[in-house]
Design an enzyme around this catalytic site. Structure first.
Site, PDB file in Angstrom:
ATOM      1  N   ASP A 152       5.866  47.771  36.887  1.00  0.00           N
ATOM      2  CA  ASP A 152       4.775  48.934  37.761  1.00  0.00           C
ATOM      3  C   ASP A 152       5.470  49.763  38.823  1.00  0.00           C
ATOM      4  O   ASP A 152       6.606  49.383  39.131  1.00  0.00           O
ATOM      5  CB  ASP A 152       3.664  47.941  38.400  1.00  0.00           C
ATOM      6  CG  ASP A 152       2.751  47.165  37.337  1.00  0.00           C
ATOM      7  OD1 ASP A 152       2.691  47.535  36.326  1.00  0.00           O
ATOM      8  OD2 ASP A 152       2.525  46.045  37.811  1.00  0.00           O
ATOM      9  N   LYS A 153       4.899  50.752  39.118  1.00  0.00           N
ATOM     10  CA  LYS A 153       5.376  51.591  40.219  1.00  0.00           C
ATOM     11  C   LYS A 153       6.052  51.003  41.502  1.00  0.00           C
ATOM     12  O   LYS A 153       7.163  51.235  41.889  1.00  0.00           O
ATOM     13  CB  LYS A 153       4.238  52.640  40.410  1.00  0.00           C
ATOM     14  CG  LYS A 153       4.556  53.686  41.610  1.00  0.00           C
ATOM     15  CD  LYS A 153       3.484  54.511  42.028  1.00  0.00           C
ATOM     16  CE  LYS A 153       3.694  55.384  43.146  1.00  0.00           C
ATOM     17  NZ  LYS A 153       2.798  56.288  43.635  1.00  0.00           N
TER      18      LYS A 153
END
Length: 346
Positions: A152-153
């Site tokens: 994820d970011k």
């Protein structure tokens, strides 16, 4: 024919921008409301315009905005131009390369970097950086160059990138067969009582909040997911743990830990940005606010990655230090737990 549905020749020059399969258990819901909850930054007006222009399909038929989705519908948003994510313009973004050879490379992804382009993130991603630094990376099954897996970011840590088609195939099979080794370090809310344990539960899109995943007991919903965890250090109101992934579902660690009552510290999407454990003292609230400023993201780091090298057959393991923001937050909790918990009655 239902006047909310219209047949269409799918050979028109249309490009798929979004595709969703409505999960089991979904109550009938207008498609404009359904897509609003699913597509980031979409407004009801934009969705209704897309519907009026014949760009929203359910089971390969055009629908109007008042069509009500039901379980197992396949919803697609089709437009006359390719998705922006297919237009990769190389960007000179620095990469922290841990290891590289002719077949693959290991990258220590920094928090805040999106791995691949998608709605609302058309520039500045890892894929744009890879396109600048490397030529002719192989495409994965989603037509994304080099990517074997993703994180994820706001999760930091290790990613393996394939440089050849053979490496892409070999590594992807290892991840699919669960033979790769993946260890994450996480700081979670609450005192994790058991020293170690295993979380099992199918993971699929949340029925109400489409930006979240959820755990389902029904084996027909979602995909099986298994997370093994071990306590590294306890700080009273939060616990530092190690997580070993047996499977790699979207948001798996984040949703599994929330499922057992230990949401990731400062994970805004899953409610970890609120004070979930602790006292009502103003001093404590200020301490938490300071921790959130030091670590302005979910407390999750992909620390260790192991796999068999596609060419040599050698088992390779890579390890990274926790990023500074994560280390600083842990130190604050370590100090707080030593000096404050006794007087607070812990």
């Amino acid at each position: 024919m239902n006047n909310n549905v219209e047949s269409i020749d799918l050979e028109e020059e249309l490009y798929e921008h979004f595709k969703f399969e409505v999960p089991k258990g979904q109550a009938p819901l207008r498609i404009d409301k359904y897509l609003m909850s699913l597509i980031q930054n979409a407004t009801r007006n934009k969705i209704q315009t897309a519907a009026s222009e014949g760009n929203i399909f359910v089971n390969d038929a055009i629908v109007k905005s008042n069509y009500k989705v039901k379980a197992f519908d396949v919803v697609r948003v089709m437009l006359t131009h390719p998705p922006y994510e297919n237009h990769i313009i190389p960007e000179n973004i620095p990469l922290d390369i841990v290891y590289e050879d002719d077949t693959l490379l290991l990258i220590n992804k920094q928090p805040g970097m999106v791995v691949h382009p998608g709605h609302g993130n058309y520039t500045g991603t890892l894929v744009h950086a890879l396109a600048y630094h490397f030529d002719n990376l192989p495409m994965n099954s989603s037509e994304r160059p080099g990517l074997v897996h993703r994180i994820d970011k706001d999760t930091s840590g290790l990613l393996v990138i394939a440089k050849t088609d053979a490496a892409m195939s070999h590594l992807a099979k290892q991840f699919e067969a669960k033979s790769s080794e993946r260890e994450y370090v996480a700081l979670v809310w609450g005192n994790v009582v058991a020293d170690e344990g295993t979380i099992e539960g199918n993971v699929a899109r949340h029925v109400k909040d489409r930006m979240q995943m959820a755990v389902f007991a029904d084996p027909e919903i979602g995909k099986p997911a298994v997370t093994h965890y071990k306590v590294l250090e306890r700080f009273g109101y939060v616990t530092l743990i190690s997580c070993q992934l047996e499977t790699g579902r979207t948001h798996q660690i984040r949703v599994h830990l929330k499922h057992i009552g230990h949401t990731l510290f400062n994970d805004e999407r899953y409610g970890g940005h609120l004070i979930l454990k602790g006292t009502t003292f103003t001093k404590y609230k200020q301490f938490i606010d300071n921790c959130f400023k030091i670590l302005p993201r979910q407390a999750l780091h992909a620390k260790t990655l192991g796999f068999v090298h596609p060419t040599t057959g050698e088992m390779m393991r890579f390890d990274t230090e926790l990023p500074q923001d994560f280390q600083d937050c842990i130190e604050k909790w370590r100090g707080y737990s030593k000096t404050n918990l006794t007087e607070e009655g812990e």
